[in-house]
Design an enzyme around this catalytic site. Sequence first.
Site: not given
Lengths: 542, 507
Positions: A118, A193, A217
């Site tokens: 990420k 996210s 997330s």
Amino acid sequence: MLSSVQNPRFLLIQCRRSKPFHHHQYPKSIHAISQVQSVSTSLPTSEIQKIQKSILSREKTARQFAEQFLNRLRLTEPYVKSFLHVSKTVLNEADEIDRKIDRNEDVGPLAGVLVAVKDNICTADMPSTAGSKILENYRPPFDATAVRKLKEGGAIIVGKTNLDEFGMGSTTEGSAYQVTANPWNLECVPGGSSGGSAAAVSARQCVVSLGSDTGGSVRQPASFCGVVGLKPTYGRVSRYGLVAYASSLDVIGCFGSSVADAGILLQSICGHDKLDATSSKREVNDFTSQFVAKDYFESQPLKGLRVGVISETLGDGVDQEVVSSIRGAISHLEELGCTVTEVSLPSFSLGLPAYYVLASSESSSNLSRYDGIRYGNQIVSDELSSLYGGSRANGFGPEVKRRILMGTYALSAGYYDAYYKRAQQVRTVVQKSFKAALDEHDILISPAAPSAAYKIGEKKNDPLAMYAGDIMTVNVNLAGLPALVLPCGFVKNGTASLPVGFQMIGAAFDEEKLLRVGHIFEQTLEGCSFIPPLIADELFKC
Amino acid sequence: MKTKQQPHSNFTETARAKAVEKALKDFEAIIGIETHVQLATMTKAFCSCAYSYGDQPNSCVCPVCMGLPGALPVLNSKVIEYAVMLGLALNCKLSMNSKFDRKQYFYPDLPKGYQISQFDIPIATNGFIDLDLPLEFGGGHRRFGITRVHMEEDAGKLLHTGTGNYSQVDLNRAGVPLLEIVSEPDMRTGVEAAEYAAELQRVVRYLGVSNGNMQEGSLRCDVNVSIRPIGQLEFGTKVEIKNLNAFSAMSRAIDFEIARQAALYNEGKADEIVQETRLWEEGSQKTVTMRKKEGLADYRYFPEPDLPEVILTEEYVNGIRDSLPELPDMKRRRYEDMGLSMQDVLFLANDVNIADYFEATIATVPDIKLATNWIMGDIAAYMKNEKLSINEIKLSPQELGELIASIKSGTISGKIGKEILFELMEKGGTVKGLIKEKDLVQIVDPVEIEKIVDKVITNNPKQLEQYRGGKTKLQGFFAGQVMKESKGKANPGILNKILLEKLNAKS
């Protein structure tokens, strides 16, 4: 625009030359490239273990695996758009592993495993933007501890994945750079996210990936994309190098296409780190010993396991099909020998507002460092306060600004007691009620999200609706507990279907139990294949 | 460049003193002090960067103290140790359970946009400091209250360019550990305030937790001053004074401020005393407004989530308490008990290095009076002339002891002792070695002295005649000649005794 996205763009151009698909059109499958090697059976298996076995036995090379994933990435990325940056050194790194194997050198448990990271996790040799314009082109001078450990384990970092700016969002639409699509339905969001990391594993663009979980997330996008998502106990994995959103809630988490992969990934990144004062000094058990082959299961391998279903999570506001899937998972657990009872957590609904107060408060502080002075985008100004104001107004997106404003308000003199302090009190109540429930039960069960993936744009202008979708996950962050989300069923989505995951919550630092139960669950869940149609044909080709 | 000024000429000094004296007839000044002390830890508070004053800008930095994304603070345990030491030394109550908080504001020298500090639970509270005022300010003992001591990190520095077009940021100092010490508003004069700060400096130096250097900013004082008519209970409006780089500046700035506020009161303009921050200007010897009405700044403090709570155990605290060195006030009381005058006590105890030197000297030769005289006399004068500290002179306290012992035992004369003292301070070496090298041992053998006396008398028949004719003053002449002949080594007592006998003998 970011130099880091040039690679995906380049891939897009390549793909347009050879492929007839239009943007947002649902491709049935990608079947044109025959040299793409495929991998799957109907039950999830550990890709990591498979790669390790293959390359060590010299059945296949690390380069062959890397090429296979890169090819698939090249084909799918124009539709999924999970990456903000793709490494240019993947094949070189794979070759290096192959050379080491030739020389009979130790290559590490993750050798040849393509891991996506990420983009809010720092990597020294790739940009790390956290999905924000304010960090456009920012390259950290260091690797996050988790990334360092991955590299030490032999992993190949394939690239940096898209996310809601600074992790603030539940759809990945909040990225300043691009919108990631759900591999199961390109018109739907992948969740967020960590949507990029979830979609990348779902589309088998990488073997496993790292995400971060502040309020769900990792778990919610895992559910939306039909992959396994593991949120470790707070403190289990070092946060050093994770761009802070809400420090007391943030944790780096793992995505995989099997429980075993998520567990092996966690094994390699967890443990105390002297660079993170909140990382735990507890000893780490060997999670991988949990992953017994199905043939060795007893008839009721989970006999005696006390499972509590959180009654508040199956009521109003939860999609009926989601409820049905969870009920199905519960029945399956009962068949495996679990004793399932309902358990009430009266404080459950308080978690959401408390979470948004605390997360916003901490984020308003954590994001103060983005002032344009030392790094990141800076506007031209001859006066200090307009330099700050302009750089931040320009660099942050609307959701980030919203949370900074909320958090600043909640911490202001005269409001602190009513918001921040009150929310901390709620947090204590939530922690206590989880503790009580976990004294009575080995694990707790709930949906991972109130619905399956929804359409891109559907909640973009309704932040409250988006926040409400986090109801299933935020309490776990407030309590700092570990949770595993794994796919358990589908909901109808027009003619096709979308995956649904369920969440298992364990006691602090008992990831071991979650992984054991999760592994047995997935190995015994017949008739479900969580491979998105986008790539299914290709995968099943061999 | 700056022209050399005489900022505190006798005239302004006297004028200010008079104004203050006048003001303090009708008004009482209330003074409180916030002091920031930089801790002399090997590394910064939350990262492993070493820091030293004057290093190349931005050379002592890392991702943590630069506030890079993803970097996290990890507390240097020495900071807690030093805070506990100072808390105990200031007679404070320790918080066994404290925490860090974030104090939030934007400024380019503050990389994270917040300062890690302690807000509602400081590590130490409610203490006091005892001090003795110097005799030139009337002497006397004072006890001033300490409200709190808390741990925090320093900010960087802005370097403003000459043109004023832009500023540069130096983050070397960012993250250096500080202790902030807040006093009770117990001081009443500039002298008391300056002495409070000086005593605090002594305490941190005695403890070894800071070099306490004001010029380098290792010890910084912000002073709050208000006045009220004598007899009035409520406080007046307080004014904060910054930019105080020396104790004398503190004292003068406060006196100036007291006089300024009293003048406004007397002119009926008390409402012109407003809550503000004023800067002390060394050049004009005045305080001037820096910024007004900043009382409402909201720092949005909240607990620092990146750091665990600070939990002290009884065992830890006791360990530190047991290893505390003797503190300045304890030392002064002990020196007093040794029979030293207050002037001697203050001189010896004010500088921990001088105190150590003194004690090492009397450990070699247990003569307090002589040791004090030598240190406060010739050695102090030499240090002052050469602008050296006691650690920089080449004479070790052991050799000073040896010197004193040699004089006491009669091995060398006091006069010779004084002569070789300077050589020892300048070049080092041992007393024994120098005595041997220069053949300085005192002549105490009467036979040998008698020989010299005889020689001198024989060589000066004219003077002998005059002496015997009644000019007895010439004894000094003969004594001088004998001393000269003996190269200063003759024992003066024996010399005079033999000389007198010879001169007065009937021949």
